[in-house]
Scaffold this motif. Structure first.
Motif, short mmCIF file in Angstrom:
data_model
loop_
_atom_site.label_atom_id
_atom_site.label_comp_id
_atom_site.label_asym_id
_atom_site.label_seq_id
_atom_site.Cartn_x
_atom_site.Cartn_y
_atom_site.Cartn_z
N GLU A 46 0.81 -1.22 0.00
CA GLU A 46 0.00 0.00 0.00
C GLU A 46 0.85 1.27 0.00
O GLU A 46 0.32 2.37 0.12
CB GLU A 46 -0.95 0.00 1.20
CG GLU A 46 -1.97 -1.12 1.16
CD GLU A 46 -2.92 -1.11 2.34
OE1 GLU A 46 -2.86 -0.19 3.17
OE2 GLU A 46 -3.74 -2.03 2.42
N SER A 47 2.17 1.12 -0.13
CA SER A 47 3.09 2.27 -0.09
C SER A 47 3.96 2.31 -1.33
O SER A 47 4.44 1.27 -1.80
CB SER A 47 3.99 2.19 1.15
OG SER A 47 3.22 2.23 2.33
N LEU A 48 4.18 3.52 -1.86
CA LEU A 48 5.10 3.71 -2.98
C LEU A 48 6.54 3.74 -2.50
O LEU A 48 7.44 3.27 -3.17
CB LEU A 48 4.77 5.01 -3.72
CG LEU A 48 3.41 5.08 -4.39
CD1 LEU A 48 3.12 6.50 -4.87
CD2 LEU A 48 3.35 4.10 -5.55
N GLU A 49 6.72 4.38 -1.33
CA GLU A 49 8.05 4.46 -0.72
C GLU A 49 7.87 4.73 0.76
O GLU A 49 6.82 5.16 1.21
CB GLU A 49 8.92 5.53 -1.38
CG GLU A 49 8.40 6.95 -1.25
CD GLU A 49 9.29 7.98 -1.93
OE1 GLU A 49 10.48 8.05 -1.59
OE2 GLU A 49 8.77 8.71 -2.79
N VAL A 50 8.93 4.45 1.52
CA VAL A 50 8.95 4.66 2.95
C VAL A 50 10.26 5.35 3.28
O VAL A 50 11.31 4.97 2.75
CB VAL A 50 8.84 3.32 3.71
CG1 VAL A 50 8.82 3.53 5.20
CG2 VAL A 50 7.60 2.55 3.27
N GLN A 51 10.19 6.39 4.13
CA GLN A 51 11.39 7.17 4.38
C GLN A 51 11.37 7.74 5.79
O GLN A 51 10.32 8.09 6.32
CB GLN A 51 11.45 8.30 3.36
CG GLN A 51 12.69 9.15 3.39
CD GLN A 51 12.67 10.19 2.27
OE1 GLN A 51 12.14 9.96 1.18
NE2 GLN A 51 13.24 11.34 2.55
N LEU A 52 12.57 7.85 6.38
CA LEU A 52 12.73 8.55 7.66
C LEU A 52 12.92 10.03 7.40
O LEU A 52 13.66 10.42 6.50
CB LEU A 52 13.95 8.00 8.42
CG LEU A 52 13.77 6.64 9.08
CD1 LEU A 52 15.12 6.08 9.51
CD2 LEU A 52 12.81 6.72 10.26
#
Length: 184
Positions: free
Chosen positions: A129-135
């Motif tokens: 469900e996510s295109l990208e994940v980032q801090l």
């Protein structure tokens, strides 16, 4: 709602005996169909001074950033829902959860609950469900690209509370957006 999920016959809206609200009631089997708010559970996952955000790969708000969160399922606790949603959306594991914000969104019949949480490690990735994940550090949060007002409000509170190192449980409501009236 037009038909009873119990027997399939038509339903009508009326106030059942002993109740004070309109409900869908089956005219045949008399089943009362209660419609209650949905609970959205999520986390504010942190690693040091950074917060983990997900860019949505689904509607609503496709392409916008959010905290990992989603609808609670039957048979799970709110904390289990927050942990599951974080794993599903960010492939991330969290620990030391502490309830943080409870935000009523009555105009869409939802309650959003966010937990403060620590990432177990940096082994995270975009889930389905996510295109990208980032801090993100606070200064780098894409404030104008946040998917939901509850997420923005939770992050505002989190960064303000972090400055004084006090994290009260916050309970608020978010009213509907007021549409501008165009006269002319």
């Amino acid at each position: 709602m037009k038909f009873c999920s119990h027997c399939g016959n038509p339903v009508t809206q009326r106030i059942p005996e002993g109740d004070s609200r309109q409900r869908f009631v089956c005219d045949s089997c008399q089943t009362i169909h209660y419609q209650n708010p949905n609970i959205v559970a999520g986390c504010v996952p942190t690693w040091g001074t950074k917060v983990l955000l997900c860019r949505r790969a689904i509607e609503p708000r496709l392409g916008y950033w959010t905290l990992p969160a989603g609808f609670m399922e039957n048979g799970e606790t709110i904390e289990q829902a927050a942990v599951r949603e974080t794993a599903e959306e960010a492939c991330a594991r969290v620990r030391n959860l502490s309830i943080y914000t409870l935000i009523d969104v009555p105009h869409i019949s939802q309650v959003h609950v966010f937990f403060r949480a620590e990432l177990v490690d940096l082994d995270f990735a975009a889930g389905p469900e996510s295109l990208e994940v980032q801090l993100f550090d606070e200064a780098d949060i894409p404030w104008d690209e946040l998917a939901f007002r509850t997420v923005g409000r939770t992050l505002e509170c989190f960064f303000a509370d972090r400055r004084i190192e006090v994290y009260p449980v916050r309970s608020e409501s978010i009213p509907p957006l007021v549409q501008p009236v165009i006269v002319g």
